[in-house]
Design a protein around this motif. Structure first.
Motif, PDB file in Angstrom:
ATOM      1  N   HIS A  20      45.514  38.686  39.189  1.00  0.00           N
ATOM      2  CA  HIS A  20      44.490  39.700  39.426  1.00  0.00           C
ATOM      3  C   HIS A  20      44.710  40.341  40.793  1.00  0.00           C
ATOM      4  O   HIS A  20      45.227  39.711  41.724  1.00  0.00           O
ATOM      5  CB  HIS A  20      43.109  39.042  39.363  1.00  0.00           C
ATOM      6  CG  HIS A  20      41.978  40.005  39.427  1.00  0.00           C
ATOM      7  ND1 HIS A  20      41.430  40.431  40.618  1.00  0.00           N
ATOM      8  CD2 HIS A  20      41.280  40.638  38.443  1.00  0.00           C
ATOM      9  CE1 HIS A  20      40.448  41.281  40.368  1.00  0.00           C
ATOM     10  NE2 HIS A  20      40.334  41.415  39.052  1.00  0.00           N
ATOM     11  N   VAL A  30      42.890  40.821  43.205  1.00  0.00           N
ATOM     12  CA  VAL A  30      42.273  40.171  44.356  1.00  0.00           C
ATOM     13  C   VAL A  30      43.277  39.289  45.094  1.00  0.00           C
ATOM     14  O   VAL A  30      43.145  39.058  46.303  1.00  0.00           O
ATOM     15  CB  VAL A  30      41.033  39.345  43.914  1.00  0.00           C
ATOM     16  CG1 VAL A  30      41.448  38.081  43.169  1.00  0.00           C
ATOM     17  CG2 VAL A  30      40.161  38.991  45.112  1.00  0.00           C
ATOM     18  N   PRO A  62      41.108  36.214  47.721  1.00  0.00           N
ATOM     19  CA  PRO A  62      40.664  35.410  46.578  1.00  0.00           C
ATOM     20  C   PRO A  62      39.753  34.267  47.008  1.00  0.00           C
ATOM     21  O   PRO A  62      39.917  33.686  48.084  1.00  0.00           O
ATOM     22  CB  PRO A  62      41.975  34.875  46.005  1.00  0.00           C
ATOM     23  CG  PRO A  62      42.897  34.799  47.188  1.00  0.00           C
ATOM     24  CD  PRO A  62      42.535  35.982  48.046  1.00  0.00           C
ATOM     25  N   THR A  63      38.788  33.973  46.156  1.00  0.00           N
ATOM     26  CA  THR A  63      37.899  32.839  46.373  1.00  0.00           C
ATOM     27  C   THR A  63      38.427  31.635  45.594  1.00  0.00           C
ATOM     28  O   THR A  63      39.340  31.748  44.765  1.00  0.00           O
ATOM     29  CB  THR A  63      36.487  33.163  45.892  1.00  0.00           C
ATOM     30  OG1 THR A  63      36.520  33.364  44.457  1.00  0.00           O
ATOM     31  CG2 THR A  63      35.965  34.430  46.563  1.00  0.00           C
ATOM     32  N   ASP A 114      36.898  30.224  43.279  1.00  0.00           N
ATOM     33  CA  ASP A 114      36.596  30.506  41.877  1.00  0.00           C
ATOM     34  C   ASP A 114      37.677  31.380  41.250  1.00  0.00           C
ATOM     35  O   ASP A 114      38.049  31.187  40.083  1.00  0.00           O
ATOM     36  CB  ASP A 114      35.236  31.198  41.764  1.00  0.00           C
ATOM     37  CG  ASP A 114      34.853  31.491  40.320  1.00  0.00           C
ATOM     38  OD1 ASP A 114      34.704  30.519  39.538  1.00  0.00           O
ATOM     39  OD2 ASP A 114      34.712  32.676  39.969  1.00  0.00           O
ATOM     40  N   ASP A 115      38.210  32.332  42.013  1.00  0.00           N
ATOM     41  CA  ASP A 115      39.292  33.170  41.505  1.00  0.00           C
ATOM     42  C   ASP A 115      40.518  32.318  41.173  1.00  0.00           C
ATOM     43  O   ASP A 115      41.153  32.502  40.124  1.00  0.00           O
ATOM     44  CB  ASP A 115      39.676  34.235  42.534  1.00  0.00           C
ATOM     45  CG  ASP A 115      38.585  35.266  42.756  1.00  0.00           C
ATOM     46  OD1 ASP A 115      37.901  35.620  41.784  1.00  0.00           O
ATOM     47  OD2 ASP A 115      38.422  35.721  43.911  1.00  0.00           O
ATOM     48  N   ARG A 160      39.796  30.223  37.947  1.00  0.00           N
ATOM     49  CA  ARG A 160      39.856  30.995  36.702  1.00  0.00           C
ATOM     50  C   ARG A 160      41.281  31.427  36.387  1.00  0.00           C
ATOM     51  O   ARG A 160      41.713  31.398  35.233  1.00  0.00           O
ATOM     52  CB  ARG A 160      38.938  32.217  36.793  1.00  0.00           C
ATOM     53  CG  ARG A 160      37.461  31.869  36.772  1.00  0.00           C
ATOM     54  CD  ARG A 160      36.585  33.090  36.627  1.00  0.00           C
ATOM     55  NE  ARG A 160      36.752  34.014  37.731  1.00  0.00           N
ATOM     56  CZ  ARG A 160      37.086  35.294  37.602  1.00  0.00           C
ATOM     57  NH1 ARG A 160      37.320  35.803  36.400  1.00  0.00           N
ATOM     58  NH2 ARG A 160      37.201  36.072  38.659  1.00  0.00           N
TER      59      ARG A 160
END
Length: 278
Positions: A74, A76, A83-84, A86-87, A90
């Motif tokens: 992605h 991000v 990116p977090t 969570d990123d 996922r």
């Protein structure tokens, strides 16, 4: 060396033109039709939104497990570079159905030209490769200041795949060479439309280029030279505009076979000729 050949994305509306691959095919059947002709696909949709588990399950079902998928990170991760946790979770967990079925290829991190080789960007790239440790990660870096042996040596030490690109002769871009930094190779053929590379209004314009047979033979020779150094090679044609890739892929297959690099293609007995290109 097992060679996988496919395209950047499989939902190419250009291919619905008369005589091309998706002529008369419903959109829901694009991937099933694609799987009749190619054994790899580079997933572009994940750059704009990370698909969920069910979406990847659907890809696996529609392709009947015949296609190796590489998954683009992605934006991000590569463009926003914020990116977090969570990123990361996922991005790593969602392709689980493909991983379990044995058809997940490398992740692709496609950085923009503006990603220069600065200390901050070098630290970011190191962090990214560490977070993807244990997973195959292919990195495409478009600015020429990364195109140097010490960068590839660092990638090789970390098991990261250097994406070898074929760009137009437009200046400021890495040279079109096939470099090996891991057991898996990754080649992206963007076309050589120098006039539109910087000024094109869309990716379709930038990739509007039909390779010649001589250019396909040139790449087949380069691939043959590294055949003993790789277990797998992914080759993706980004010039899907107006069906150019559909014409070039059979040419590359033919050239590779001529240079002693066997290429597996779908069994024609399984897929009778339906009159479409390819």
């Amino acid at each position: 060396m097992r060679v996988y050949i496919g395209c950047g994305g499989y939902s190419n509306d250009d291919w619905a033109a008369p005589g091309l691959l998706y002529d008369g095919v419903r959109k829901d059947d694009y991937l099933g039709t694609y799987a009749r002709h190619f054994d790899a696909a580079e997933l572009n949709a994940s750059f704009y939104g990370i698909p969920g588990l069910k979406a990847f399950e659907g890809m696996l079902r529609r392709s009947a497990g015949r296609v190796r998928f590489t998954v683009k990170l992605h934006r991000v991760f590569t463009h926003d570079r914020a990116p977090t946790d969570d990123d990361f979770d996922r991005m790593l967990q969602s392709p689980g159905p493909l991983r379990e079925a044995g058809v997940l290829g490398p992740y692709l991190a496609q950085f923009p030209y503006s990603f220069h080789r600065t200390p901050a960007n070098r630290r970011y790239l190191q962090m990214l490769t560490e977070r993807f440790a244990g997973h195959e990660l292919a990195v495409e870096i478009r600015h020429e200041d990364w195109d140097r042996p010490e960068v590839r040596e660092g990638m090789a030490q970390r098991g990261v795949i250097w994406v070898s690109p074929d760009y137009p002769p437009a200046g400021g871009l890495p040279e079109p060479q096939l470099h090996v930094t891991a057991d898996v190779g990754y080649l992206r053929l963007h076309g050589r439309n120098a006039a539109n590379w910087w000024d094109g209004q869309s990716a379709a314009e930038r990739h509007d280029y039909l390779y010649s047979r001589a250019e396909m033979d040139e790449w087949a020779q380069k691939i043959a030279l590294v055949a003993d150094d790789l277990s797998e090679l992914y080759v993706f044609f980004e010039n899907t505009t107006r069906g150019h890739a559909l014409k070039n892929i059979p040419q590359l297959r033919e050239a590779l076979n001529a240079h002693g690099v066997p290429v597996q293609t779908p069994d024609p007995l399984d897929f009778p000729d339906d009159g479409r290109l390819l």
